[in-house]
Design an enzyme around this catalytic site. Structure first.
Site, PDB file in Angstrom:
ATOM      1  N   ASN A   1      -9.863  -0.557  -2.731  1.00  0.00           N
ATOM      2  CA  ASN A   1      -8.412  -0.465  -2.322  1.00  0.00           C
ATOM      3  C   ASN A   1      -7.655  -1.167  -3.516  1.00  0.00           C
ATOM      4  O   ASN A   1      -7.575  -2.406  -3.806  1.00  0.00           O
ATOM      5  CB  ASN A   1      -8.123  -0.969  -1.101  1.00  0.00           C
ATOM      6  CG  ASN A   1      -6.594  -0.972  -0.761  1.00  0.00           C
ATOM      7  OD1 ASN A   1      -5.883  -0.784  -1.491  1.00  0.00           O
ATOM      8  ND2 ASN A   1      -6.672  -1.308   0.575  1.00  0.00           N
TER       9      ASN A   1
ATOM     10  N   CYS B   1       0.749  -1.265   0.095  1.00  0.00           N
ATOM     11  CA  CYS B   1      -0.035  -0.208  -0.054  1.00  0.00           C
ATOM     12  C   CYS B   1       0.747   1.274   0.026  1.00  0.00           C
ATOM     13  O   CYS B   1       0.485   2.344  -0.439  1.00  0.00           O
ATOM     14  CB  CYS B   1      -1.028   0.030   1.302  1.00  0.00           C
ATOM     15  SG  CYS B   1      -1.992  -1.559   1.370  1.00  0.00           S
TER      16      CYS B   1
ATOM     17  N   HIS C   1      -3.796   6.994   0.668  1.00  0.00           N
ATOM     18  CA  HIS C   1      -4.028   5.851  -0.022  1.00  0.00           C
ATOM     19  C   HIS C   1      -5.403   5.373   0.697  1.00  0.00           C
ATOM     20  O   HIS C   1      -5.799   5.615   1.692  1.00  0.00           O
ATOM     21  CB  HIS C   1      -3.043   4.972   0.959  1.00  0.00           C
ATOM     22  CG  HIS C   1      -3.445   3.445   0.739  1.00  0.00           C
ATOM     23  ND1 HIS C   1      -3.684   2.708  -0.505  1.00  0.00           N
ATOM     24  CD2 HIS C   1      -3.615   2.472   1.493  1.00  0.00           C
ATOM     25  CE1 HIS C   1      -3.956   1.619  -0.502  1.00  0.00           C
ATOM     26  NE2 HIS C   1      -3.985   1.372   0.889  1.00  0.00           N
TER      27      HIS C   1
END
Length: 335
Positions: A292, A114, A262
């Protein structure tokens, strides 16, 4: 000494839209349950044979290069961030060099999940600052959909993730008051297994072990996430690393024109927004549309924000990420 600036941005997502209602047909879940916990309404999944991690990265890169107004021959280096490469090895960086028809420039693969795009931007920034390179292609691209447990057992993780790619061209900026002002990177490996995919891995369970055991209850090759623990750590580390970046540049929270976090979970972004007392116009979220996308989430969101006119010359833009590793980081940019 130079600064680096983002001279071009691009993103690509598959056309195949998967809604929460679509998922409810294959697992015990529903739209309300998913939105309440994650903020996600839909995500994109590749159609096998049409898109790959590399091909999506290439499509995003072509847009970024065109917008940067540089020729492919002017790209000096490639940095590709992903947790889902096409092959176990080689990494996708060299495949991008091949598929874009670039000269034999170096290609580096970044495995920070991530935080991958933030780490990749930081690396590119250092290369440009020293004068070693002038134009660097940075890509974040992920295919999650083919490796998720799309059953009731895996629903807590599988509803979150989507596929997509984003790219940026970093170029030399001689005005030291513009461009990337600083980057800040951290890790805490003691929590590595709290958000991880263990197999196939050389030290744990390899493909031959999985095949030999043929265990229908083996979950080692599906991602695992300790959701509450990750959330608690994320909100702390996000806050710390944003403040670290601001303090390093003698800036205040009030100086932020746009925060692009993020896209891990809308609830995390909302928590950070409330903590820093930022308005809706100061934070850009698009997880509701794409889920995501790990290393791709920041470049996709940053590109969308720029395309919508939410970023203008002179703005202070902050990128921040937290994820598996644990790793986290921030980038402070004067646009």
């Amino acid at each position: 000494m130079y600064h680096s600036k983002i001279s071009g941005l691009g993103y690509y997502v598959p056309e195949n839209i998967v809604t929460n209602d679509d998922l409810s047909k294959i697992m015990d879940t529903n739209d309300e349950w998913i939105q309440e916990r994650t903020g996600i309404k839909e995500r994109r999944h590749i159609i096998r044979g049409e898109d790959t991690t590399t091909s999506m990265g290439v499509k995003a890169a072509e847009i970024a290069i065109q917008r940067a107004n540089v020729a492919k021959e002017e790209i000096d280096f490639i940095i590709f961030a992903t947790l889902s490469p096409d092959y176990y090895f080689p990494g996708p960086g060299v495949l991008v060099q091949r598929d874009l028809g670039l000269k034999t420039v170096g290609a580096l693969d970044v495995r920070n999940q991530c935080s991958g795009f933030v780490y990749a931007i930081s690396i590119a920034d250092q290369y440009i600052k020293t004068g070693m390179y002038k134009n660097i292609l940075v890509i974040g691209s992920e295919v999650h959909s083919t490796g998720l447990d799309m059953s009731d057992k895996g629903r807590g993780v599988s509803v979150i993730f989507g596929d997509g790619a984003g790219a940026a061209v970093l170029s030399r900026e001689e005005d030291l008051n513009k461009g990337i002002l600083s980057t800040h990177l951290h890790s805490e490996g003691q929590h590595a297994e709290e958000l991880a995919l263990i197999a196939p891995g050389m030290g744990k369970r390899w493909v031959t072990d999985i095949i030999a055991d043929n265990d229908p209850n083996d979950e080692s090759y599906f991602p695992y996430m300790n959701g509450q623990f990750v959330f608690k750590n994320a909100v702390v580390r996000f806050s710390e690393v944003i403040n670290e970046g601001l303090q390093a540049n003698d800036l205040q929270v009030s100086d932020i024109d746009l925060l692009v976090p993020h896209q891990a979970n809308l609830r995390i972004s909302q928590f950070i927004q409330q903590k820093f007392k930022l308005s809706d116009d100061q934070v850009y979220n698009n997880i509701m549309n794409y889920g995501n996308t790990t290393a791709a989430s920041i470049p996709i969101a940053l590109t969308e924000a720029w395309e919508k006119g939410k970023i203008k010359s002179g703005d202070l833009v902050v990128l921040a990420a937290f994820g598996s590793g644990f790793t986290w980081g921030s980038v402070i940019i004067r646009w």
